[in-house]
Write an enzyme that holds these catalytic residues in place. Structure first.
Site, PDB file in Angstrom:
ATOM      1  N   ASP A   1       0.859  -1.188   0.000  1.00  0.00           N
ATOM      2  CA  ASP A   1       0.000   0.000   0.000  1.00  0.00           C
ATOM      3  C   ASP A   1       0.901   1.246   0.000  1.00  0.00           C
ATOM      4  O   ASP A   1       1.943   1.265   0.670  1.00  0.00           O
ATOM      5  CB  ASP A   1      -0.858  -0.057   1.277  1.00  0.00           C
TER       6      ASP A   1
ATOM      7  N   GLU B   1      -2.723   6.221  -7.845  1.00  0.00           N
ATOM      8  CA  GLU B   1      -3.674   7.161  -7.214  1.00  0.00           C
ATOM      9  C   GLU B   1      -3.765   8.445  -8.039  1.00  0.00           C
ATOM     10  O   GLU B   1      -2.749   8.978  -8.490  1.00  0.00           O
ATOM     11  CB  GLU B   1      -3.233   7.493  -5.780  1.00  0.00           C
TER      12      GLU B   1
END
Ligand code: 13P
Length: 272
Positions: free
Chosen positions: A82, A134
């Protein structure tokens, strides 16, 4: 069973209209707790750790623990990096056997973000690992550091898809950590992303309402990240002078929190 690829888990979630929980882990108790929850619910899950947190628990130790636990689970588990911030960390995660990696370059201008993500897509090809990027910005860093939130531009999401990523975290007014008040989420952005083949990822899951989760899943959210609630459950449980009962208490507390999310996300009973 062998580790699962995140791409496969999210493809199935899309076909079945549910979301897969991606639970952040940081020690043995949290790893055991989230996997026990998934096994009890017969649910596929993703376990993840974020690069900014690896100052506390190095990837060289936490990573092999995660892959070992995932491969011993009786349900499909993908192992994910992550908020990868650097290419060496992404490389290390892939070498350990992670089946998915995120490169979060959302603080950079779009073209630089895209260029870095393309490199990670190339790096992941050898093992077939999935890649997450992202666009826009999720508020606050995963480690609580200060960073502004920024709504994703729809055009930028479609540009990012051209990199060949599998999953895309979008800024929609969400933030990591505890919300001071229930956030106003930009569902209108998700409504314009229906044409994306890339799976949508929600960061900052802790603190959203059940109704918000249901609406997000209806709008195509397929991976939902939960960190703070897991960390708090593990931290607040078991403060006796007996380390063994503390470990069991922490793992049980993480399991209970995780089970609630799995049921809410609709992934219970979806393990194959
Ligand atoms: P929370 O800490 O708000 O649950 O967010 C988790 C997350 O998005 C990890 O990347």
């Amino acid at each position: 069973m062998p580790l699962s690829n995140m791409r496969d888990l999210l493809n199935k979630a899309r076909a079945g209209n549910y979301a897969v929980g991606s639970f952040s882990v940081t020690n043995l108790e949290s790893v055991m707790g989230v996997i026990a929850a998934a096994e009890e619910h017969r649910a596929p899950i993703i376990i993840q750790c974020a690069e900014p947190r690896l100052k506390c628990t190095p990837l060289s130790m936490l990573g092999p623990l995660m892959t070992a636990a995932a491969s011993q689970a009786s349900v499909p588990v993908a192992v994910h990096l992550d908020h990868g911030a650097t290419l060496p960390c992404v490389r290390e995660a892939l070498d350990i056997g992670f089946t998915s990696v995120m490169l979060d370059a959302s603080a950079l201008p779009l073209e630089e973000n895209i260029a870095l993500v393309r490199r990670v897509v190339e790096m992941a090809k050898a093992s077939g690992a999935a890649v997450e990027a992202e666009v826009g910005r999720v508020g606050r860093g995963e480690d609580g550091s200060d960073s502004p939130e920024e709504a994703a531009s729809v055009a930028d999401c479609f540009r990012m898809e051209e990199t060949g990523i599998d999953a895309l975290a979008v800024g929609i007014g969400n933030a990591h950590g505890l919300y001071a008040a229930t956030p106003e989420l930009r569902y209108d952005i998700l409504e314009q992303l229906g044409g994306l083949k890339t799976h949508l990822v929600l960061h900052g899951g802790t603190g959203l309402t059940d109704e918000q989760f249901r609406r997000l899943i209806r709008l195509g959210m397929r991976k939902i990240n939960i960190a703070t609630d897991i960390f708090r459950a593990a931290a607040l449980a078991g403060h006796s002078d007996n380390i063994f009962s503390n470990i069991t208490a922490a793992s049980d507390a993480v399991k209970a929190v995780t089970k609630r999310y799995i049921a809410l996300f609709g992934s219970a009973g979806k393990a194959e």
